[in-house]
Design a protein around this motif. Structure first.
Motif, short mmCIF file in Angstrom:
data_model
loop_
_atom_site.label_atom_id
_atom_site.label_comp_id
_atom_site.label_asym_id
_atom_site.label_seq_id
_atom_site.Cartn_x
_atom_site.Cartn_y
_atom_site.Cartn_z
N VAL A 57 0.94 -1.09 0.02
CA VAL A 57 -0.18 0.04 0.06
C VAL A 57 0.91 1.35 0.01
CG1 VAL A 57 -1.82 1.22 1.20
CG2 VAL A 57 -1.78 -1.23 1.16
N ILE A 58 0.73 1.93 -0.74
CA ILE A 58 1.40 3.38 -1.05
C ILE A 58 0.78 4.49 -0.59
CG2 ILE A 58 2.81 4.80 -2.67
CD1 ILE A 58 3.18 2.05 -4.38
N VAL A 59 0.83 5.29 0.30
CA VAL A 59 0.31 6.36 0.88
C VAL A 59 1.18 7.72 0.65
CG1 VAL A 59 -0.67 7.54 3.04
CG2 VAL A 59 -0.37 4.77 2.76
N LEU A 60 0.07 8.58 -0.04
CA LEU A 60 0.82 9.78 -0.67
C LEU A 60 0.00 11.00 -0.13
CD1 LEU A 60 0.97 8.95 -4.51
CD2 LEU A 60 2.83 8.59 -2.67
N GLN A 61 0.60 12.24 -0.01
CA GLN A 61 -0.12 13.40 0.36
C GLN A 61 -0.80 14.19 -0.90
OE1 GLN A 61 -1.09 14.17 3.37
NE2 GLN A 61 0.35 14.79 4.76
N ASP A 62 -1.56 15.08 -0.65
CA ASP A 62 -2.27 15.78 -1.81
C ASP A 62 -1.55 16.61 -2.79
OD1 ASP A 62 -2.07 17.60 0.09
OD2 ASP A 62 -4.24 17.65 0.57
N THR A 63 -0.55 17.43 -2.13
CA THR A 63 -0.07 18.34 -3.00
C THR A 63 1.79 18.11 -3.23
OG1 THR A 63 0.13 20.08 -1.31
CG2 THR A 63 -1.87 20.13 -2.78
N HIS A 64 2.28 17.18 -3.41
CA HIS A 64 3.46 16.65 -3.44
C HIS A 64 3.95 16.03 -4.58
CE1 HIS A 64 7.40 14.23 -2.02
NE2 HIS A 64 7.72 15.30 -2.71
N ALA A 65 3.66 16.62 -5.73
CA ALA A 65 3.77 16.30 -6.93
C ALA A 65 5.01 15.28 -7.47
CB ALA A 65 3.71 17.34 -7.95
N LEU A 66 6.22 15.97 -6.79
CA LEU A 66 7.42 15.21 -7.15
C LEU A 66 7.53 13.67 -6.50
CD1 LEU A 66 9.81 18.27 -7.04
CD2 LEU A 66 9.47 16.71 -9.08
N VAL A 67 6.65 13.49 -5.87
CA VAL A 67 6.78 12.00 -5.30
C VAL A 67 6.41 11.04 -6.24
CG1 VAL A 67 4.02 11.87 -4.89
CG2 VAL A 67 5.77 10.62 -3.19
N VAL A 68 6.08 11.16 -7.28
CA VAL A 68 5.72 10.52 -8.46
C VAL A 68 7.03 9.94 -9.13
CG1 VAL A 68 3.43 11.42 -9.21
CG2 VAL A 68 5.73 12.17 -10.39
N PHE A 69 8.01 10.70 -8.90
CA PHE A 69 9.51 10.29 -9.00
C PHE A 69 10.26 9.53 -8.12
CE2 PHE A 69 8.38 13.81 -12.03
CZ PHE A 69 8.44 13.06 -13.28
N LYS A 70 9.43 9.19 -6.99
CA LYS A 70 10.31 8.62 -6.06
C LYS A 70 9.45 7.22 -5.55
CE LYS A 70 10.94 13.25 -3.97
NZ LYS A 70 10.46 14.24 -2.80
N VAL A 71 8.18 7.27 -5.93
CA VAL A 71 7.33 6.18 -5.36
C VAL A 71 7.97 4.77 -5.98
CG1 VAL A 71 5.26 4.69 -6.28
CG2 VAL A 71 5.31 7.11 -5.28
N LEU A 72 8.27 4.63 -7.38
CA LEU A 72 8.94 3.39 -7.82
C LEU A 72 10.20 3.02 -7.16
CD1 LEU A 72 7.79 3.83 -11.67
CD2 LEU A 72 6.52 2.60 -10.10
N SER A 73 11.07 3.76 -7.17
CA SER A 73 12.39 3.43 -6.70
C SER A 73 11.98 3.10 -5.13
CB SER A 73 13.21 4.65 -6.50
OG SER A 73 12.80 5.79 -6.51
N THR A 74 11.39 3.57 -4.51
CA THR A 74 11.11 3.28 -2.94
C THR A 74 10.38 2.01 -2.79
OG1 THR A 74 10.77 5.85 -2.40
CG2 THR A 74 9.96 4.33 -0.73
N LEU A 75 9.44 1.54 -3.60
CA LEU A 75 8.96 0.47 -3.85
C LEU A 75 10.08 -0.61 -4.18
CD1 LEU A 75 6.45 -1.68 -3.79
CD2 LEU A 75 6.06 -1.02 -6.08
N GLY A 76 10.92 -0.57 -4.84
CA GLY A 76 11.89 -1.25 -5.24
C GLY A 76 12.80 -1.60 -3.89
N ILE A 77 13.05 -0.30 -3.30
CA ILE A 77 13.83 -0.81 -2.32
C ILE A 77 13.19 -1.49 -1.03
CG2 ILE A 77 14.85 0.42 -0.15
CD1 ILE A 77 15.84 2.74 -2.02
N SER A 78 11.74 -1.31 -0.93
CA SER A 78 10.98 -1.92 0.14
C SER A 78 11.06 -3.65 -0.32
CB SER A 78 9.86 -1.52 -0.05
OG SER A 78 9.53 -0.33 0.38
N ILE A 79 11.01 -3.76 -1.66
CA ILE A 79 10.91 -5.15 -2.07
C ILE A 79 12.48 -5.98 -1.95
CG2 ILE A 79 10.93 -6.73 -4.28
CD1 ILE A 79 8.89 -4.46 -5.41
#
Length: 542
Positions: A200-222
């Motif tokens: 489950v990936i939880v995001l805040q409403d106005t942090h647009a640049l998180v879209v360039f961090k989500v996938l790599s963070t998920l990769g590290i989690s895995i």
């Protein structure tokens, strides 16, 4: 909506208010230390590798967007999800998030990725309208669901007396920690686990640049097997943002968790005799900053929700009129924070963080006036103009990584907020779902690709390739899914789309522009447009 009814809520309020009045330290007995985490530099081979790993597993995820707040602090009258990220295309935050999720879903090709949005009484109806008016921005019916957060009574005294307005209770939001209770009560985590989802990936409403961090963070989690992996940035001591710390206490397992900024200094002082101390070389705190976006491993998270019903600890933060702590400046209420969920994780759970460069964090939550003051103090401005500026810097950096040449521009100032200025770039999620997709489409050859400081490049569509381009003005390239466009040897010069001043008092201008102090002059007579609906096209001259 209260836990256990008004009576239980009042009991909790009286207990917490007494502790606040008596100066009880909720962290007493804990020893803080700097946690061990991961640092990721953007636009590097390692970042690309982790991003690819995350994308390969995106079908195993569900997204949660916390969006219960209005834009009042910004001076914006609507919901923050309806704010434009940038002013050239006016793409809203909600459109951006959904656009990236859908493109990642398409590239992965292994099934739909759901999105749950937590709203509130203040934002629910407008969020419903925003989705309905825009056809869910392309998401299927049922793929995006809303969960409405309730409010709780305000408390007017240390005795727990409820604040009233006439014959009605005065109510306030309970905090974003309610997201856990809503995910549990709505049965979403159970549904997602039955579907075979793992994160489950939880995001805040106005942090647009998180879209360039989500996938790599998920990769590290895995790779690391994290039960919770928080996205973080380096922070400066004194900033009004939480810090991620390791807390140890005799008889209890270590806890890696967010510590709020107003608790960090007292905790450090009580333990070490001094507060948060900056590194002499960088001016940064050793404790990474929390940005309230994180990846949870669903089996662990769902088990915790079933045990706790999604309830996280409440706290109270009254503003007192004087040192006696007897009366409040205004009614207070009990609150809860979503980042406190690790307090319920079983022993042995693996909790970590992934840190990204400080410059790629700029949520949009402050007015220009407050943003200018924060910027002057060396902090993140976190206002609309700064958010747009940092978004543009990310677009430019991805093109630079691909070999595009940019002439240096002059800094600009809007309503007291300094921005980088120079060339601007807008790339939609279909063109730029990841950094390595951009690198595969922007491949300088021959005379290369260059942009002057007054240039604006807008790229919309999957099948666009740029080999050689000299741009001095505004160029818009649009390719439908049934078309492909190759730019090779093109030179463009036109008047372009400059930024023009907008006065905050100008009621004829949109509020999203007034809070920035400027607009983009989107005059198509002054731009060059290359657009095709079908076929293969190589463009070298117009």
């Amino acid at each position: 909506r209260t836990r256990g009814g008004l009576g239980r809520y009042k009991e909790n309020a009286v207990r917490l208010l007494k502790e606040s009045k008596d100066g009880v330290n909720p962290m007493e007995g804990y020893v803080p230390s700097v946690p061990v985490g991961h640092t990721v530099e953007l636009n590097t081979p390692e970042y690309e590798r982790l991003t690819k790993l995350g994308l390969d597993h995106i079908h195993e995820t569900a997204f949660v967007l916390v969006a219960g707040g209005l834009g009042e602090r910004l001076g914006f009258p609507g919901i923050k999800l309806s704010l434009p990220v940038e002013t050239a295309t006016s793409t809203t935050f909600l459109e951006l998030y959904i656009g990236y999720i859908l493109e990642w879903q398409r590239l992965n090709g292994k099934g739909d990725v759901p999105l749950a949005i937590m709203t509130s009484d203040d934002t629910h109806d407008e969020t419903v309208s925003l989705l309905k008016d825009n056809g869910n921005y392309g998401m299927k019916e049922g793929q995006v669901v809303l969960m409405k957060q309730g409010k709780v009574p305000s408390v007017a005294s240390n005795e727990g007396d409820f604040a009233v307005d006439g014959f009605e209770l005065v109510t306030k939001p309970h905090g974003h920690g309610d997201v856990h209770q809503l995910l549990y009560s709505e049965g979403l985590c159970g549904k997602w686990e039955e579907e075979g989802r793992q994160y489950v990936i939880v995001l805040q409403d106005t942090h647009a640049l998180v879209v360039f961090k989500v996938l790599s963070t998920l990769g590290i989690s895995i790779e690391e097997g994290y039960d919770m992996n928080s996205i973080s940035i380096p922070r400066r001591p004194g900033e009004a943002s939480g810090s991620i710390c390791t807390l140890t206490k005799e008889g209890a397992p270590p806890l890696i968790i967010n510590v709020e900024y107003n608790q960090l200094n007292p905790l450090l002082t009580a333990t070490f005799g001094h507060g948060d101390t900056p590194d002499p070389a960088t001016g940064l705190s050793p404790y990474p900053g929390n940005v309230n976006s994180f990846v949870l491993r669903l089996p662990t998270y769902h088990a915790v929700l079933k045990q706790s019903s999604g309830v996280v600890p409440e706290f109270v933060n009254p503003k007192y009129t004087d040192a006696t702590r007897e009366t409040f400046k205004s009614p207070t209420r009990l609150e809860c924070m979503m980042q406190d969920i690790p307090k319920f994780f079983p022993a042995g759970s693996k909790v970590g963080f992934t840190s990204y460069p400080r410059w790629v964090y700029c949520p949009v939550k402050n007015s220009a006036k407050d943003g200018a003051a924060k910027q002057a103090a060396g902090q993140v401005a976190a206002c609309a103009s700064a958010g747009e500026d940092v978004w543009n810097r990310m677009m430019v950096s991805m093109l630079q990584y691909s070999g595009v040449s940019f002439e240096e521009g002059k800094k600009e100032e809007w309503l007291g907020v300094e921005v980088e200025g120079g060339a601007r770039v807008v790339m939609d999620p279909r063109f730029a779902p990841t950094q390595y997709h951009v690198a595969s489409k922007v491949t300088p050859t021959g005379s290369g690709i260059s942009m002057t400081p007054r240039s604006l490049l807008i790229l919309s569509g999957r099948n666009i390739t740029i080999k050689s381009l000299n741009l001095d003005g505004t160029l818009i390239i649009k390719a439908a899914d049934t078309a492909s466009i190759t730019i090779d040897g093109l030179s463009v010069t036109n008047e372009g789309w400059p930024r023009l001043p907008v006065q905050p008092s100008d009621e004829s201008a949109h509020a999203a522009l007034r809070i920035r102090g400027y607009k983009t002059d989107c005059n198509y007579d002054n731009a060059t447009v290359v657009s095709y609906d079908a076929g293969e096209h190589t463009v070298s001259k117009l």
